[in-house]
Design an enzyme around this catalytic site. Structure first.
Site, mmCIF file in Angstrom:
data_model
loop_
_atom_site.group_PDB
_atom_site.id
_atom_site.type_symbol
_atom_site.label_atom_id
_atom_site.label_comp_id
_atom_site.label_asym_id
_atom_site.label_seq_id
_atom_site.Cartn_x
_atom_site.Cartn_y
_atom_site.Cartn_z
ATOM 1 N N VAL A 89 0.870 -1.184 0.000
ATOM 2 C CA VAL A 89 0.000 0.000 0.000
ATOM 3 C C VAL A 89 0.904 1.230 0.000
ATOM 4 O O VAL A 89 2.089 1.128 0.329
ATOM 5 C CB VAL A 89 -0.949 -0.002 1.234
ATOM 6 C CG1 VAL A 89 -1.858 -1.218 1.213
ATOM 7 C CG2 VAL A 89 -0.174 0.056 2.549
ATOM 8 N N SER A 143 12.536 -3.329 -5.341
ATOM 9 C CA SER A 143 12.833 -2.544 -6.537
ATOM 10 C C SER A 143 12.657 -3.407 -7.776
ATOM 11 O O SER A 143 12.915 -4.602 -7.751
ATOM 12 C CB SER A 143 14.262 -2.000 -6.512
ATOM 13 O OG SER A 143 14.490 -1.284 -7.728
ATOM 14 N N LYS A 215 17.252 0.792 0.225
ATOM 15 C CA LYS A 215 16.417 1.008 -0.976
ATOM 16 C C LYS A 215 16.322 2.504 -1.303
ATOM 17 O O LYS A 215 16.327 2.899 -2.463
ATOM 18 C CB LYS A 215 15.024 0.404 -0.764
ATOM 19 C CG LYS A 215 13.970 0.801 -1.798
ATOM 20 C CD LYS A 215 14.309 0.299 -3.177
ATOM 21 C CE LYS A 215 13.370 0.596 -4.309
ATOM 22 N NZ LYS A 215 12.224 1.402 -4.247
ATOM 23 N N HIS A 218 19.402 3.357 -2.995
ATOM 24 C CA HIS A 218 19.279 2.790 -4.357
ATOM 25 C C HIS A 218 18.531 3.783 -5.238
ATOM 26 O O HIS A 218 18.953 4.085 -6.360
ATOM 27 C CB HIS A 218 18.531 1.451 -4.277
ATOM 28 C CG HIS A 218 17.979 0.954 -5.580
ATOM 29 N ND1 HIS A 218 16.854 1.503 -6.176
ATOM 30 C CD2 HIS A 218 18.383 -0.036 -6.417
ATOM 31 C CE1 HIS A 218 16.610 0.873 -7.310
ATOM 32 N NE2 HIS A 218 17.520 -0.063 -7.480
ATOM 33 N N ASN A 219 17.432 4.318 -4.726
ATOM 34 C CA ASN A 219 16.645 5.263 -5.531
ATOM 35 C C ASN A 219 17.389 6.571 -5.755
ATOM 36 O O ASN A 219 17.284 7.173 -6.826
ATOM 37 C CB ASN A 219 15.289 5.529 -4.871
ATOM 38 C CG ASN A 219 14.302 4.413 -5.147
ATOM 39 O OD1 ASN A 219 14.703 3.284 -5.398
ATOM 40 N ND2 ASN A 219 13.021 4.710 -5.089
ATOM 41 N N GLU A 222 19.644 5.903 -8.415
ATOM 42 C CA GLU A 222 18.810 5.814 -9.629
ATOM 43 C C GLU A 222 18.532 7.217 -10.190
ATOM 44 O O GLU A 222 18.648 7.444 -11.401
ATOM 45 C CB GLU A 222 17.511 5.104 -9.241
ATOM 46 C CG GLU A 222 16.443 5.019 -10.300
ATOM 47 C CD GLU A 222 15.167 4.388 -9.715
ATOM 48 O OE1 GLU A 222 15.256 3.337 -9.060
ATOM 49 O OE2 GLU A 222 14.079 4.970 -9.898
HETATM 50 C C1 3PG Z 1 9.751 4.247 -7.866
HETATM 51 O O1 3PG Z 1 9.768 4.164 -6.656
HETATM 52 O O2 3PG Z 1 8.782 3.963 -8.565
HETATM 53 C C2 3PG Z 1 10.952 4.719 -8.559
HETATM 54 O O3 3PG Z 1 12.006 3.920 -8.226
HETATM 55 C C3 3PG Z 1 11.225 6.192 -8.282
HETATM 56 O O4 3PG Z 1 10.126 6.885 -8.566
HETATM 57 P P1 3PG Z 1 10.160 8.483 -8.863
HETATM 58 O O5 3PG Z 1 11.090 8.730 -9.997
HETATM 59 O O6 3PG Z 1 8.735 8.792 -9.228
HETATM 60 O O7 3PG Z 1 10.553 9.176 -7.596
#
Ligand code: 3PG
Length: 511
Positions: A89, A143, A215, A218-219, A222
């Site tokens: 959720v 992820s 995580k 990680h983002n 990203e």
């Molecule tokens: C997600 O959590 O979906 C992506 O890893 C990062 O999302 P975002 O670019 O919308 O912050």
């Protein structure tokens, strides 16, 4: 399984894109799933998709593998005890809302509730304490987006070891897999036919909150990795005049080498896509205002809070922020001067090669920042993070999966106490060899008036770390001048503080 007394292995609550796909993935791995969502259409949709896929791909299986439930009490009554429940959720209040409803529905103290959303790690720490009398609150960051959830995500579980020991077999089954010999993902995108061989992309990360922290970083990586690719696109498109499809070709070529990654692969695909409405390159029809859900921001905030340099991650968040200021950008594009013409390069192909090296170096720099951030936070929280294992579980399933993560794995396997990835011999050598091309890319962007905040900040990070001396000495002098904030001396023991009486006799005092 149509037997009324049939008990199910796991309950999945929340059947949005991620929840539904995780439920189908778990079912493909021979676990029986009870599924619930407040929206009954989502329950039906999940049950129907399971039925369609079973009939098409698993002709020998006749019984439904997913049971749709009408409410949480019904779900609890259908689960094998002690129960395992997976929450998918939205982060924040909805997680607590479901936990509260589960308590009302009669959850028991040895049942496990696993939050798989993108929760803020500090919320996870707090929740473990808040709910520990009612049930075992566990968390697992996921992820891989929709496809990862369906066919194998990278899973970052943390919290109670009792809970982990019970769910580990399911987690190993549903996680993405890596070929142990090559370190490359084993990919199979066919319902009912999960990858069972290879190394699973999941490992116990540590105490509550650590998995969500990992995580989150990680983002953050990203965000930086995506922005680096976008900057390379702008340099090639605006600077060299390559069409989006031509840049897509360049990216496809780069994807065969050290820049091989999922993000590079999808960027090439996006750039080659024509707009179904106009036939123009789709990327030229997509409004250049970037969205964000917040994990990159959390990473940047965390780095600032603990004083860990992660400038490229922060720049990536700022780059998204400035992109949303479209109105101001349009106005200022008429007002502010700067180079607007294309780059005048004697050898454009040589520049493309230099940019490839620059991107590689910037990528190493931003991964170094992310891993350093995890290391500093781990120290603060007394988490024993295993960075070789973390790099390993990012080699497949997750959004930043890349061949390059195999080299990071090896660097940490060789030295688990590595303070900074830049110190690993293989990376130090690679960067030293390629850094001149990085400088050419940055200076070309600067002289061409093309913003490249991430490629440049990654270089500034590299140059800052190779500077044994920084002008922070002057900064300390400034602080002592206006605020009597004191300074340490290069010729005296660390910790000894001095103040110069700037406004009077300029005498030096040991404080
Ligand atoms: C997600 O959590 O979906 C992506 O890893 C990062 O999302 P975002 O670019 O919308 O912050």
């Amino acid at each position: 399984m149509n037997n009324q007394n049939q008990l199910y292995d796991i309950g999945v609550i929340g059947l949005g894109v991620m929840g539904k796909n995780l439920a189908l993935n778990i079912a493909d791995n021979q676990y029986k799933v009870a599924a619930f969502d407040l929206d009954e259409h989502k329950v039906q949709d999940t049950v129907q998709q399971e039925e369609r896929e079973r009939k098409q791909y698993l002709k020998q299986v006749t019984e439904p593998r997913i049971l749709g439930c009408n409410n949480l009490s019904e779900m609890l009554s259908k689960l094998e005890k002690p129960r395992v429940l997976l929450l998918s959720v939205p982060a924040g209040a909805p997680v607590d809302g479901v936990c509260k409803s589960l308590i009302e529905a009669g959850i028991e103290s040895d049942d496990i509730v696993i939050d798989t959303g993108n929760s803020l790690w500090t919320d996870t720490v707090e929740r473990e304490q808040r709910y520990n009398k009612d049930f075992l609150f566990f968390s697992c960051a996921v992820s891989g987006g929709e496809v990862g959830a369906r066919f194998g995500p990278s899973l970052m579980p943390s919290g109670s070891l009792t809970a982990w020991n019970r769910i580990e077999p399911i987690w190993q089954a549903i996680a993405a897999k890596v070929d142990a010999k090559t370190g490359l993902p084993i990919e199979r995108f066919e319902p009912g036919n999960p990858v069972i061989e290879g190394e699973p992309c999941t490992t116990y990360i540590g105490p509550a909150g650590s998995g969500h922290y990992v995580k989150m970083v990680h983002n953050g990586i990203e965000y930086a990795d995506m922005q680096l690719i976008c900057e390379a696109y702008q340099l090639l498109n605006q600077g060299l005049g390559l069409s989006p499809a031509e840049v897509g070709d360049v990216f496809e070529r780069w994807n065969q080498g050290s820049l091989n990654s999922y993000l590079m692969e999808i960027s090439a695909d996006v750039l080659k896509q024509a707009d179904p409405l106009t036939g123009a390159p789709l990327v030229e029809m997509i409004l250049d205002k970037a969205g964000q859900k917040g994990t990159g921001l959390w990473t940047a905030v965390s780095s600032l809070q603990i004083g860990c340099p992660a400038p490229t991650i922060a720049e990536a968040v700022y780059a998204r922020a400035i992109s949303t200021q479209k109105g101001q950008r349009q106005q200022l594009s008429q007002l502010l001067s700067g180079p607007n013409e294309m780059l005048k390069l004697s050898d454009p192909q040589a520049f493309i090669d230099q940019l490839e090296n620059a991107l590689y170096c910037a990528k190493v720099s931003c991964y170094a920042q992310g891993f350093q951030l995890m290391a500093m936070q781990a120290k603060e929280q007394a988490w024993q993070l295993d960075f070789a294992e973390i790099a390993k579980i990012w080699r497949a399933g997750c959004i930043i999966r890349a061949t390059f993560l195999q080299s990071i794995t090896q660097a940490y396997q060789q030295d688990s106490k590595l303070e900074n990835l830049l110190m690993a011999e293989s990376f130090a050598k690679g960067l030293s060899d390629k850094q001149n091309d990085w400088r050419i890319a940055v200076s070309t962007a600067v002289m061409g008036g093309i913003p490249a905040p991430c490629i440049s900040s990654a270089l500034a990070y590299y140059d800052s770390y190779r500077s044994a001396t920084l002008p922070a000495s002057l900064l300390q002098g400034q602080r002592d001048y206006f605020g009597a904030h004191t300074f340490e001396r290069t010729d005296k023991p660390v910790g000894e503080k001095y103040h110069l009486n700037w406004s009077s006799d300029r005498s030096l005092n040991k404080v």
